[in-house]
Write an enzyme that holds these catalytic residues in place. Structure first.
Site, PDB file in Angstrom:
ATOM      1  N   ASN A   1      34.209   5.508   8.366  1.00 57.06           N
ATOM      2  CA  ASN A   1      35.689   5.751   7.647  1.00 57.06           C
ATOM      3  C   ASN A   1      36.662   4.506   7.771  1.00 57.06           C
ATOM      4  OD1 ASN A   1      35.858   8.761   6.437  1.00 57.06           O
ATOM      5  ND2 ASN A   1      34.706   9.203   8.531  1.00 57.06           N
TER       6      ASN A   1
ATOM      7  N   LEU B   1      36.364  10.381  19.586  1.00 57.31           N
ATOM      8  CA  LEU B   1      35.794  11.565  20.108  1.00 57.31           C
ATOM      9  C   LEU B   1      36.600  11.704  21.495  1.00 57.31           C
ATOM     10  CD1 LEU B   1      32.219  10.745  19.621  1.00 57.31           C
ATOM     11  CD2 LEU B   1      33.543  11.984  18.194  1.00 57.31           C
ATOM     12  N   LYS B   2      37.552  10.874  21.746  1.00 55.23           N
ATOM     13  CA  LYS B   2      38.392  11.448  23.031  1.00 55.23           C
ATOM     14  C   LYS B   2      39.625  12.130  22.564  1.00 55.23           C
ATOM     15  CE  LYS B   2      35.655   9.166  25.768  1.00 55.23           C
ATOM     16  NZ  LYS B   2      35.011   9.688  26.753  1.00 55.23           N
TER      17      LYS B   2
ATOM     18  N   ASN C   1      43.947  12.787  12.109  1.00 52.92           N
ATOM     19  CA  ASN C   1      42.381  12.848  12.368  1.00 52.92           C
ATOM     20  C   ASN C   1      41.735  13.111  11.048  1.00 52.92           C
ATOM     21  OD1 ASN C   1      40.140  12.960  14.049  1.00 52.92           O
ATOM     22  ND2 ASN C   1      40.518  15.064  13.896  1.00 52.92           N
TER      23      ASN C   1
ATOM     24  N   HIS D   1      38.404  15.341  10.040  1.00 48.97           N
ATOM     25  CA  HIS D   1      37.401  16.377  10.601  1.00 48.97           C
ATOM     26  C   HIS D   1      36.437  16.720   9.516  1.00 48.97           C
ATOM     27  CE1 HIS D   1      35.888  19.278  13.421  1.00 48.97           C
ATOM     28  NE2 HIS D   1      35.717  20.107  12.450  1.00 48.97           N
TER      29      HIS D   1
HETATM   30  C1  GRF Z   1      33.086  11.526  10.684  1.00 48.90           C
HETATM   31  O1  GRF Z   1      32.481  12.438  10.155  1.00 48.90           O
HETATM   32  C2  GRF Z   1      34.504  12.111  10.865  1.00 48.90           C
HETATM   33  O2  GRF Z   1      35.188  13.038  10.176  1.00 48.90           O
HETATM   34  C3  GRF Z   1      34.066  12.506  12.515  1.00 48.90           C
HETATM   35  O3  GRF Z   1      33.521  11.822  12.947  1.00 48.90           O
HETATM   36  C4  GRF Z   1      32.560  11.052  12.133  1.00 48.90           C
HETATM   37  C5  GRF Z   1      32.840   9.713  12.058  1.00 48.90           C
HETATM   38  O4  GRF Z   1      32.080   8.899  11.206  1.00 48.90           O
HETATM   39  N1  GRF Z   1      35.570  12.734  13.233  1.00 48.90           N
HETATM   40  P1  GRF Z   1      32.211   7.493  11.244  1.00 48.90           P
HETATM   41  O5  GRF Z   1      32.278   6.894  12.491  1.00 48.90           O
HETATM   42  O6  GRF Z   1      33.581   7.188  10.511  1.00 48.90           O
HETATM   43  O7  GRF Z   1      31.044   6.783  10.671  1.00 48.90           O
END
Ligand code: GRF
Length: 222
Positions: free
Chosen positions: A22, A89-90, A106, A108
């Site tokens: 992302n 993730l935090k 964020n 999701h």
């Molecule tokens: C994605 O699926 C996002 O929605 C979630 O964690 C994943 C991250 O993927 N929060 P990346 O690190 O962007 O490849």
């Protein structure tokens, strides 16, 4: 009070913990944008592959010593007008959330408010969607507040759940729309000068899956 859109691109910070696809979508989308620029990348993990992507793009990076330290996080975000959690993730400490109210978003990988909350990340999200029998999943971009995955929704992009889907195949289908939705939302918020209250957007051409449609003007109010 609303903030007028600025004439120079707004600085955006991206928070990461993992692979950073992302982040890559954001780096690609805003490389030459007049609306937003990815100004810094902040990671909760030294080994995150996302850091490499940032370095390759020439974007300054920083690894948090203690992600629970609000002061450290706020100072890492620096002059960012908008901070984007992209695979971060935090939990963001409440004092940092308060400092960045309506400026912290964020992404999701499911249609919130379902399939979110503490511990709902990665493969677990898609497993839960499949075992629920839901016919659709998708990507959600929302404001970050004090609770995991609970802040007001900004925009969603649904995809179908297909017969025979595995968590991996569903994750891949969702990820593809994440990579389109997140830059669209960042662009739209930047265009509006990052409003000081919640914005709700919907896909103009609401469609299941990805069409060959132009990316411009895909989001509208509502
Ligand atoms: C994605 O699926 C996002 O929605 C979630 O964690 C994943 C991250 O993927 N929060 P990346 O690190 O962007 O490849």
């Amino acid at each position: 009070m609303t903030t007028a859109p600025s004439s120079s691109p707004i600085p955006v910070a991206v928070l990461v913990s993992g692979g950073g696809t992302n982040l890559q979508a954001l780096l690609d989308a805003f490389r030459a944008s007049t609306l937003a620029r990815i100004a810094r990348v902040v990671s909760s993990r030294a080994g995150a592959r996302a850091l490499e992507r940032a370095r390759r793009a020439g974007v300054p990076t920083m690894v948090l010593r203690d992600p629970d330290d609000a002061d450290e996080l706020v100072s890492a975000l620096g002059d960012a007008r908008l901070a984007v959690l992209a695979g971060y993730l935090k939990r963001v400490p409440p004092a940092a959330v308060a400092r960045f109210r309506w400026r912290l978003i964020n992404i999701h990988p499911a249609l919130l408010p379902d399939f979110g909350g503490r511990g709902m990340y990665g493969r677990r999200v898609h497993e839960a969607v499949l075992s629920s029998g839901a016919r659709a999943s998708g990507a959600t971009v929302h404001y970050v507040d004090e609770e995991f995955d609970r802040g007001p929704i900004i925009a969603q992009w649904p995809v179908p759940v297909q017969v025979g889907d595995t968590p991996e195949s569903l994750a891949a289908r969702v990820l593809e729309v994440e990579h389109r939705l997140l830059p669209l939302v960042v662009e739209e918020l930047a265009r509006r000068g990052v409003p000081e209250g919640p914005v709700r957007l919907s896909l103009r051409d609401s469609t299941f899956g990805i069409g060959d449609k132009l990316d411009e003007n895909l989001l509208q109010d509502g």
